[in-house]
Design a protein around this motif. Structure first.
Motif, PDB file in Angstrom:
ATOM      1  N   ASP A  27       0.856  -1.186   0.000  1.00  0.00           N
ATOM      2  CA  ASP A  27       0.000   0.000   0.000  1.00  0.00           C
ATOM      3  C   ASP A  27       0.893   1.238   0.000  1.00  0.00           C
ATOM      4  OD1 ASP A  27       0.787   0.484   2.679  1.00  0.00           O
ATOM      5  OD2 ASP A  27      -0.923  -0.631   3.465  1.00  0.00           O
ATOM      6  N   GLU A  28       0.321   2.397   0.213  1.00  0.00           N
ATOM      7  CA  GLU A  28       1.095   3.632   0.120  1.00  0.00           C
ATOM      8  C   GLU A  28       2.232   3.721   1.131  1.00  0.00           C
ATOM      9  OE1 GLU A  28      -2.370   3.907   0.086  1.00  0.00           O
ATOM     10  OE2 GLU A  28      -2.919   5.285  -1.534  1.00  0.00           O
ATOM     11  N   ARG A  29       2.175   2.941   2.197  1.00  0.00           N
ATOM     12  CA  ARG A  29       3.267   2.963   3.176  1.00  0.00           C
ATOM     13  C   ARG A  29       4.567   2.438   2.583  1.00  0.00           C
ATOM     14  NH1 ARG A  29       0.025  -0.142   7.754  1.00  0.00           N
ATOM     15  NH2 ARG A  29      -0.380  -1.290   5.859  1.00  0.00           N
ATOM     16  N   GLN A  30       4.497   1.693   1.488  1.00  0.00           N
ATOM     17  CA  GLN A  30       5.692   1.147   0.858  1.00  0.00           C
ATOM     18  C   GLN A  30       6.190   1.982  -0.330  1.00  0.00           C
ATOM     19  OE1 GLN A  30       3.050  -1.336   1.578  1.00  0.00           O
ATOM     20  NE2 GLN A  30       4.138  -1.506   3.515  1.00  0.00           N
ATOM     21  N   ILE A  31       5.569   3.121  -0.599  1.00  0.00           N
ATOM     22  CA  ILE A  31       5.992   3.940  -1.746  1.00  0.00           C
ATOM     23  C   ILE A  31       7.460   4.327  -1.638  1.00  0.00           C
ATOM     24  CG2 ILE A  31       5.757   6.254  -2.749  1.00  0.00           C
ATOM     25  CD1 ILE A  31       2.776   5.820  -2.853  1.00  0.00           C
ATOM     26  N   ASP A  32       7.929   4.676  -0.445  1.00  0.00           N
ATOM     27  CA  ASP A  32       9.338   5.056  -0.284  1.00  0.00           C
ATOM     28  C   ASP A  32      10.283   3.878  -0.504  1.00  0.00           C
ATOM     29  OD1 ASP A  32       8.664   7.678   0.223  1.00  0.00           O
ATOM     30  OD2 ASP A  32       8.661   7.425   2.407  1.00  0.00           O
ATOM     31  N   ASP A  33       9.764   2.645  -0.481  1.00  0.00           N
ATOM     32  CA  ASP A  33      10.588   1.456  -0.695  1.00  0.00           C
ATOM     33  C   ASP A  33      10.754   1.114  -2.181  1.00  0.00           C
ATOM     34  OD1 ASP A  33      10.739   1.201   2.056  1.00  0.00           O
ATOM     35  OD2 ASP A  33       9.101  -0.250   2.156  1.00  0.00           O
ATOM     36  N   ILE A  34       9.996   1.765  -3.057  1.00  0.00           N
ATOM     37  CA  ILE A  34      10.015   1.407  -4.474  1.00  0.00           C
ATOM     38  C   ILE A  34      11.395   1.619  -5.108  1.00  0.00           C
ATOM     39  CG2 ILE A  34       9.062   2.003  -6.758  1.00  0.00           C
ATOM     40  CD1 ILE A  34       6.312   2.174  -5.358  1.00  0.00           C
ATOM     41  N   PRO A  35      12.112   2.711  -4.849  1.00  0.00           N
ATOM     42  CA  PRO A  35      13.455   2.818  -5.431  1.00  0.00           C
ATOM     43  C   PRO A  35      14.376   1.664  -5.014  1.00  0.00           C
ATOM     44  CG  PRO A  35      12.733   4.965  -4.676  1.00  0.00           C
ATOM     45  CD  PRO A  35      11.718   3.961  -4.179  1.00  0.00           C
ATOM     46  N   SER A  36      14.329   1.268  -3.756  1.00  0.00           N
ATOM     47  CA  SER A  36      15.145   0.145  -3.291  1.00  0.00           C
ATOM     48  C   SER A  36      14.697  -1.157  -3.957  1.00  0.00           C
ATOM     49  CB  SER A  36      15.047   0.027  -1.769  1.00  0.00           C
ATOM     50  OG  SER A  36      15.712  -1.123  -1.321  1.00  0.00           O
ATOM     51  N   LEU A  37      13.403  -1.349  -4.085  1.00  0.00           N
ATOM     52  CA  LEU A  37      12.864  -2.537  -4.730  1.00  0.00           C
ATOM     53  C   LEU A  37      13.356  -2.612  -6.179  1.00  0.00           C
ATOM     54  CD1 LEU A  37       9.428  -4.043  -4.348  1.00  0.00           C
ATOM     55  CD2 LEU A  37      10.243  -3.620  -6.638  1.00  0.00           C
ATOM     56  N   LEU A  38      13.369  -1.475  -6.875  1.00  0.00           N
ATOM     57  CA  LEU A  38      13.829  -1.463  -8.265  1.00  0.00           C
ATOM     58  C   LEU A  38      15.338  -1.662  -8.365  1.00  0.00           C
ATOM     59  CD1 LEU A  38      11.482   1.206  -9.866  1.00  0.00           C
ATOM     60  CD2 LEU A  38      11.384  -1.292 -10.056  1.00  0.00           C
ATOM     61  N   GLU A  39      16.094  -1.242  -7.353  1.00  0.00           N
ATOM     62  CA  GLU A  39      17.530  -1.548  -7.323  1.00  0.00           C
ATOM     63  C   GLU A  39      17.733  -3.065  -7.215  1.00  0.00           C
ATOM     64  OE1 GLU A  39      19.512   0.613  -4.207  1.00  0.00           O
ATOM     65  OE2 GLU A  39      18.870   2.548  -5.015  1.00  0.00           O
ATOM     66  N   HIS A  40      16.923  -3.719  -6.401  1.00  0.00           N
ATOM     67  CA  HIS A  40      16.978  -5.177  -6.272  1.00  0.00           C
ATOM     68  C   HIS A  40      16.548  -5.852  -7.589  1.00  0.00           C
ATOM     69  CE1 HIS A  40      17.359  -4.290  -2.028  1.00  0.00           C
ATOM     70  NE2 HIS A  40      17.591  -5.569  -1.788  1.00  0.00           N
ATOM     71  N   PHE A  41      15.562  -5.272  -8.243  1.00  0.00           N
ATOM     72  CA  PHE A  41      15.105  -5.764  -9.544  1.00  0.00           C
ATOM     73  C   PHE A  41      16.255  -5.704 -10.549  1.00  0.00           C
ATOM     74  CE2 PHE A  41      13.159  -4.617 -13.710  1.00  0.00           C
ATOM     75  CZ  PHE A  41      12.385  -5.741 -13.932  1.00  0.00           C
ATOM     76  N   LEU A  42      16.956  -4.570 -10.595  1.00  0.00           N
ATOM     77  CA  LEU A  42      18.087  -4.404 -11.505  1.00  0.00           C
ATOM     78  C   LEU A  42      19.226  -5.359 -11.137  1.00  0.00           C
ATOM     79  CD1 LEU A  42      19.258  -2.884 -13.906  1.00  0.00           C
ATOM     80  CD2 LEU A  42      20.019  -1.106 -12.330  1.00  0.00           C
ATOM     81  N   LEU A  43      19.493  -5.524  -9.850  1.00  0.00           N
ATOM     82  CA  LEU A  43      20.524  -6.466  -9.405  1.00  0.00           C
ATOM     83  C   LEU A  43      20.161  -7.896  -9.828  1.00  0.00           C
ATOM     84  CD1 LEU A  43      23.125  -7.056  -7.840  1.00  0.00           C
ATOM     85  CD2 LEU A  43      21.733  -7.171  -5.750  1.00  0.00           C
ATOM     86  N   SER A  44      18.883  -8.239  -9.740  1.00  0.00           N
ATOM     87  CA  SER A  44      18.432  -9.562 -10.178  1.00  0.00           C
ATOM     88  C   SER A  44      18.697  -9.748 -11.669  1.00  0.00           C
ATOM     89  CB  SER A  44      16.938  -9.743  -9.889  1.00  0.00           C
ATOM     90  OG  SER A  44      16.681  -9.668  -8.506  1.00  0.00           O
ATOM     91  N   LEU A  45      18.387  -8.735 -12.474  1.00  0.00           N
ATOM     92  CA  LEU A  45      18.657  -8.807 -13.910  1.00  0.00           C
ATOM     93  C   LEU A  45      20.152  -8.997 -14.170  1.00  0.00           C
ATOM     94  CD1 LEU A  45      16.359  -5.983 -15.383  1.00  0.00           C
ATOM     95  CD2 LEU A  45      16.106  -8.455 -15.710  1.00  0.00           C
ATOM     96  N   GLU A  46      20.983  -8.227 -13.449  1.00  0.00           N
ATOM     97  CA  GLU A  46      22.442  -8.313 -13.635  1.00  0.00           C
ATOM     98  C   GLU A  46      22.963  -9.714 -13.302  1.00  0.00           C
ATOM     99  OE1 GLU A  46      24.030  -5.226 -11.155  1.00  0.00           O
ATOM    100  OE2 GLU A  46      23.402  -3.640 -12.534  1.00  0.00           O
ATOM    101  N   ARG A  47      22.557 -10.240 -12.149  1.00  0.00           N
ATOM    102  CA  ARG A  47      23.047 -11.554 -11.723  1.00  0.00           C
ATOM    103  C   ARG A  47      22.590 -12.665 -12.670  1.00  0.00           C
ATOM    104  NH1 ARG A  47      23.374 -11.401  -5.713  1.00  0.00           N
ATOM    105  NH2 ARG A  47      24.975  -9.827  -5.376  1.00  0.00           N
ATOM    106  N   LEU A  48      21.325 -12.599 -13.075  1.00  0.00           N
ATOM    107  CA  LEU A  48      20.821 -13.620 -13.988  1.00  0.00           C
ATOM    108  C   LEU A  48      21.487 -13.498 -15.359  1.00  0.00           C
ATOM    109  CD1 LEU A  48      17.060 -13.564 -12.947  1.00  0.00           C
ATOM    110  CD2 LEU A  48      18.719 -15.378 -12.468  1.00  0.00           C
ATOM    111  N   ASP A  49      21.727 -12.265 -15.815  1.00  0.00           N
ATOM    112  CA  ASP A  49      22.455 -12.067 -17.080  1.00  0.00           C
ATOM    113  C   ASP A  49      23.855 -12.650 -16.991  1.00  0.00           C
ATOM    114  OD1 ASP A  49      20.898 -10.913 -19.119  1.00  0.00           O
ATOM    115  OD2 ASP A  49      21.046  -8.916 -18.236  1.00  0.00           O
ATOM    116  N   GLN A  50      24.528 -12.465 -15.864  1.00  0.00           N
ATOM    117  CA  GLN A  50      25.892 -12.986 -15.697  1.00  0.00           C
ATOM    118  C   GLN A  50      25.948 -14.500 -15.865  1.00  0.00           C
ATOM    119  OE1 GLN A  50      27.048 -11.681 -11.812  1.00  0.00           O
ATOM    120  NE2 GLN A  50      27.639  -9.630 -12.495  1.00  0.00           N
ATOM    121  N   HIS A  51      24.935 -15.189 -15.360  1.00  0.00           N
ATOM    122  CA  HIS A  51      24.976 -16.655 -15.347  1.00  0.00           C
ATOM    123  C   HIS A  51      24.231 -17.326 -16.501  1.00  0.00           C
ATOM    124  CE1 HIS A  51      26.230 -15.863 -11.175  1.00  0.00           C
ATOM    125  NE2 HIS A  51      26.954 -16.941 -11.378  1.00  0.00           N
ATOM    126  N   PHE A  52      23.228 -16.638 -17.055  1.00  0.00           N
ATOM    127  CA  PHE A  52      22.351 -17.349 -17.991  1.00  0.00           C
ATOM    128  C   PHE A  52      22.220 -16.738 -19.375  1.00  0.00           C
ATOM    129  CE2 PHE A  52      20.793 -18.315 -13.691  1.00  0.00           C
ATOM    130  CZ  PHE A  52      21.027 -19.678 -13.692  1.00  0.00           C
TER     131      PHE A  52
END
Length: 174
Positions: free
Chosen positions: A146-171
């Motif tokens: 909900d709106e209480r997590q809006i401030d967490d969205i930039p961090s969540l997207l950093e984790h999303f990008l890190l996931s893409l990077e790690r998966l790209d490295q291996h697969f």
């Protein structure tokens, strides 16, 4: 005057943050969907992206809200927690199902922790040679946002990008 719902507010923030990542040359947006399902009166918003730096793994963000979520919010139903569902899907090729799925699951747990549910489904095209396996790895958040997590969205997207990077490295394939 229109009062935006939790879903509307989260959608706007996710969409803006994803386009900012595109403008900053971190990802390239390759797909955007915004749906209202009239049969169930549910809504979903999704964006797909790949890393601009040679990325091949597709990452998808999907925000959902059901009729029950909307009713709980608009009617202020006691005992009901309004909010939205969030799931991330990563699509990438694999060679060895057991080894590669175990490695991908470990990488996602290292990045996202144990507050998420991780599921993997393997896809292939019947009759096509050579057989190419594609993993659809889904990270689903166990609680509603909900709106209480809006401030967490930039961090969540950093984790999303890190996931893409790690998966790209291996697969990622050459």
């Amino acid at each position: 005057m229109f009062d935006p719902t939790i879903y509307d507010n989260l959608k706007v923030v996710f969409e803006g943050a994803m386009y900012d990542m595109d403008l900053d040359d971190f990802v390239q947006i390759i797909q955007r969907t915004d749906r209202v399902e009239l049969a169930t009166m549910s809504r979903s918003f999704g964006m797909e992206a790949v890393r601009k730096q040679g990325g091949q793994v597709i990452g998808r963000i999907l925000l959902t809200a059901s009729l029950a979520d909307l009713a709980a919010e608009l009617l202020s139903q006691s005992g009901e927690q309004p909010g939205c569902g969030l799931e991330l899907t990563f699509i990438f090729p694999i060679q060895d199902m057991e080894r590669d799925c175990a490695l991908a699951a470990k990488q996602m747990i290292d990045i996202w922790g144990d507050k998420v549910s991780i599921a993997q489904s393997i896809h292939m095209e019947y009759g096509k040679q050579p057989v190419k396996l594609e993993n659809h790895l889904t990270v689903q958040f166990l609680r509603k946002l909900d709106e209480r997590q809006i401030d967490d969205i930039p961090s969540l997207l950093e984790h999303f990008l890190l996931s893409l990077e790690r998966l790209d490295q291996h697969f990622a394939t050459e």
